[in-house]
Design a protein around this motif. Sequence first.
Motif, PDB file in Angstrom:
ATOM      1  N   ALA A   1       6.143 -26.409 -16.622  1.00  0.00           N
ATOM      2  CA  ALA A   1       6.494 -26.176 -18.038  1.00  0.00           C
ATOM      3  C   ALA A   1       7.989 -26.133 -18.084  1.00  0.00           C
ATOM      4  N   ARG A   2       8.316 -26.539 -19.481  1.00  0.00           N
ATOM      5  CA  ARG A   2       9.657 -26.556 -20.000  1.00  0.00           C
ATOM      6  C   ARG A   2       9.923 -25.069 -20.231  1.00  0.00           C
TER       7      ARG A   2
ATOM      8  N   LEU B   1      14.985 -26.334 -18.798  1.00  0.00           N
ATOM      9  CA  LEU B   1      14.625 -26.952 -17.355  1.00  0.00           C
ATOM     10  C   LEU B   1      13.014 -26.926 -16.986  1.00  0.00           C
ATOM     11  N   SER B   2      12.472 -27.582 -16.212  1.00  0.00           N
ATOM     12  CA  SER B   2      11.228 -27.548 -15.655  1.00  0.00           C
ATOM     13  C   SER B   2      11.403 -27.853 -14.195  1.00  0.00           C
ATOM     14  N   ALA B   3      10.397 -27.289 -13.530  1.00  0.00           N
ATOM     15  CA  ALA B   3      10.169 -27.411 -12.217  1.00  0.00           C
ATOM     16  C   ALA B   3       8.749 -27.226 -11.482  1.00  0.00           C
TER      17      ALA B   3
ATOM     18  N   SER C   1      22.946 -37.205 -10.502  1.00  0.00           N
ATOM     19  CA  SER C   1      21.782 -36.319  -9.919  1.00  0.00           C
ATOM     20  C   SER C   1      21.197 -36.597  -8.601  1.00  0.00           C
ATOM     21  N   SER C   2      20.689 -35.766  -8.057  1.00  0.00           N
ATOM     22  CA  SER C   2      20.045 -35.837  -6.528  1.00  0.00           C
ATOM     23  C   SER C   2      19.007 -34.802  -6.245  1.00  0.00           C
ATOM     24  N   GLY C   3      18.171 -34.689  -5.089  1.00  0.00           N
ATOM     25  CA  GLY C   3      17.417 -33.667  -4.958  1.00  0.00           C
ATOM     26  C   GLY C   3      15.974 -34.305  -4.870  1.00  0.00           C
ATOM     27  N   THR C   4      15.028 -33.564  -4.507  1.00  0.00           N
ATOM     28  CA  THR C   4      13.716 -33.943  -4.266  1.00  0.00           C
ATOM     29  C   THR C   4      13.120 -34.521  -5.748  1.00  0.00           C
ATOM     30  N   GLY C   5      13.534 -34.151  -6.883  1.00  0.00           N
ATOM     31  CA  GLY C   5      13.096 -34.402  -8.147  1.00  0.00           C
ATOM     32  C   GLY C   5      11.993 -33.631  -8.633  1.00  0.00           C
ATOM     33  N   GLN C   6      11.490 -32.624  -8.049  1.00  0.00           N
ATOM     34  CA  GLN C   6      10.816 -31.617  -8.289  1.00  0.00           C
ATOM     35  C   GLN C   6      11.256 -30.601  -9.367  1.00  0.00           C
ATOM     36  N   ALA C   7      12.450 -30.565  -9.796  1.00  0.00           N
ATOM     37  CA  ALA C   7      13.065 -29.928 -11.009  1.00  0.00           C
ATOM     38  C   ALA C   7      14.070 -31.019 -11.833  1.00  0.00           C
ATOM     39  N   LYS C   8      13.721 -30.778 -12.980  1.00  0.00           N
ATOM     40  CA  LYS C   8      14.837 -31.604 -14.234  1.00  0.00           C
ATOM     41  C   LYS C   8      15.400 -30.808 -14.858  1.00  0.00           C
ATOM     42  N   LEU C   9      16.779 -31.146 -15.318  1.00  0.00           N
ATOM     43  CA  LEU C   9      17.603 -30.603 -16.216  1.00  0.00           C
ATOM     44  C   LEU C   9      17.376 -31.334 -17.473  1.00  0.00           C
ATOM     45  N   LEU C  10      16.616 -30.796 -18.651  1.00  0.00           N
ATOM     46  CA  LEU C  10      16.257 -31.570 -19.799  1.00  0.00           C
ATOM     47  C   LEU C  10      17.244 -31.770 -20.697  1.00  0.00           C
TER      48      LEU C  10
ATOM     49  N   ASP D   1      25.147 -17.455  -9.083  1.00  0.00           N
ATOM     50  CA  ASP D   1      23.812 -17.928  -8.832  1.00  0.00           C
ATOM     51  C   ASP D   1      23.140 -16.558  -8.993  1.00  0.00           C
ATOM     52  N   SER D   2      21.671 -17.343  -9.634  1.00  0.00           N
ATOM     53  CA  SER D   2      20.709 -16.447 -10.128  1.00  0.00           C
ATOM     54  C   SER D   2      20.306 -15.544  -8.925  1.00  0.00           C
ATOM     55  N   ALA D   3      20.316 -15.904  -7.761  1.00  0.00           N
ATOM     56  CA  ALA D   3      19.857 -14.935  -6.952  1.00  0.00           C
ATOM     57  C   ALA D   3      20.196 -13.558  -6.706  1.00  0.00           C
ATOM     58  N   PHE D   4      21.803 -13.651  -7.035  1.00  0.00           N
ATOM     59  CA  PHE D   4      22.189 -12.265  -7.154  1.00  0.00           C
ATOM     60  C   PHE D   4      21.686 -11.286  -8.106  1.00  0.00           C
ATOM     61  N   SER D   5      21.140 -11.852  -9.456  1.00  0.00           N
ATOM     62  CA  SER D   5      20.518 -11.196 -10.462  1.00  0.00           C
ATOM     63  C   SER D   5      19.005 -10.902 -10.064  1.00  0.00           C
ATOM     64  N   GLY D   6      18.363 -11.401  -9.148  1.00  0.00           N
ATOM     65  CA  GLY D   6      17.103 -11.538  -8.873  1.00  0.00           C
ATOM     66  C   GLY D   6      16.197 -12.640 -10.031  1.00  0.00           C
ATOM     67  N   PHE D   7      17.088 -13.344 -10.297  1.00  0.00           N
ATOM     68  CA  PHE D   7      16.155 -14.349 -11.369  1.00  0.00           C
ATOM     69  C   PHE D   7      15.914 -15.655 -10.704  1.00  0.00           C
ATOM     70  N   ARG D   8      14.296 -15.944 -10.851  1.00  0.00           N
ATOM     71  CA  ARG D   8      14.031 -17.314 -10.457  1.00  0.00           C
ATOM     72  C   ARG D   8      13.173 -18.257 -11.585  1.00  0.00           C
ATOM     73  N   LEU D   9      13.325 -19.478 -11.451  1.00  0.00           N
ATOM     74  CA  LEU D   9      12.587 -20.246 -12.454  1.00  0.00           C
ATOM     75  C   LEU D   9      11.166 -20.436 -12.319  1.00  0.00           C
ATOM     76  N   PRO D  10      10.354 -20.202 -13.169  1.00  0.00           N
ATOM     77  CA  PRO D  10       9.139 -20.554 -13.001  1.00  0.00           C
ATOM     78  C   PRO D  10       8.861 -21.628 -12.601  1.00  0.00           C
ATOM     79  N   ALA D  11       8.089 -22.053 -11.665  1.00  0.00           N
ATOM     80  CA  ALA D  11       7.765 -23.393 -10.988  1.00  0.00           C
ATOM     81  C   ALA D  11       6.424 -23.911 -11.543  1.00  0.00           C
ATOM     82  N   ASP D  12       5.956 -23.737 -12.730  1.00  0.00           N
ATOM     83  CA  ASP D  12       4.710 -23.968 -13.158  1.00  0.00           C
ATOM     84  C   ASP D  12       4.730 -25.549 -13.718  1.00  0.00           C
TER      85      ASP D  12
END
Length: 398
Positions: free
Chosen positions: A335-336, A296-298, A260-269, A322-333
């Motif tokens: 929460a799980r 997931l949480s972000a 795992s890498s990245g900023t840590g602002q998202a987690k795969l639970l 890629d979810s961008a093709f479907s217009g899907f984005r993960l809520p960044a609140d």
Amino acid sequence: MADSVSIEAAGVGKRYCRSLRLATLYGVQDGLKRAVGLKTGGEPLRSGEFWAVRDLSFQLRRGECLGVIGPNGAGKSTLLKMLSGSVLADQGKIRVAGRIGAMIEAGGGLQPLLTGTENVYAYAAQQGYSTAQAQAMLPRIVEFADLQGQMDKPVKQFSSGMQVRLGFSLLAHFPPDVILLDEVLAVSDARFRAKCLNRIPQLMQHSALVFVSHSMPQVARVCTAVAVLDKGACIFQGRDVPKGIDAYYAVCEPDIPPVSSGTGQAKLLDCRLLLDGQPLQGALPYGRELALALDLSAKAAEAPTLSLTITNPELNNIIQCDSAFSGFRLPADGARHQVLAELGPLHLNPGLYFLSLTVANEASGEILLRSDNFAKLRVAGEYFGHAPVQIAGRWTLD
């Protein structure tokens, strides 16, 4: 041996000794036996000895390319050295019809003290071509090898890549009856590799090829048959090249841990692989639909996109969703959230694959989470294609 057979190997074996002292002793003993007319190599293994290649048999004709694959130390290079005559077999027989051209290492077949141009004339004479024929072919050899302005230097001053380019260009323009290639394209750049792979089918019109490589895409592209070696033994042999590649991957199956890498602002639970809405048990049947339940949480300024990637055992990307093709984005609140990713039918070659996930800010490109190899996927089935992914398409008569 029939005239149409270029190479015939019958029960071929070669053994070595791990101890230099014992190897020297055995060499003297075997030399004395041969001097008095006794055969060697048929007796059981002596202390410290092992089979580098054992009991391998095959026939190869002009127009055919045998891919010899396997892990390091499997006996591939030893086999090529026996076929080229630089190493004598301890067991079985090898018969080769016609002239041999071998590239078993960078610079193989080239004279290091001669210039590139002198090597062209020397190689042409060795293969039975006249000086006039070599002179007429020289510009095309230089152009193919991309060595303009370099041919007046001694070959020993060439880089390994330059030596490979010249060596392969000589084979391509003065094709012998049998060509042996051992991982030589690995030191070439992408442009020259593509040029060589595109030229090999033309060489097969004149020659029989034995091709050793760790690049399975190259093997799938050029080989008409494969032999998979493991610890000197042949564990698969046949014309079903994709199935042989799967046997290779089974031997070389990697144990790749998740990273795992990245900023840590998202987690795969949590993650679950699903088939027909139920947890996948064992392998995914070929062509069936795969879904993933991702917990997931972000927590970020903007809702990120998700990207799933399926890679082969060499970690080459095979499929991306890629979810961008479907217009899907993960809520960044923060929460799980449980995300269901439905990938649809997967027409992947049977074998082992790895899944990776990237959670990123689409606008800035900032990666909140990159989870590589977080899950394994094995595909089971009987259909093996020459490419990793097959599509059914629609076939009609117009």
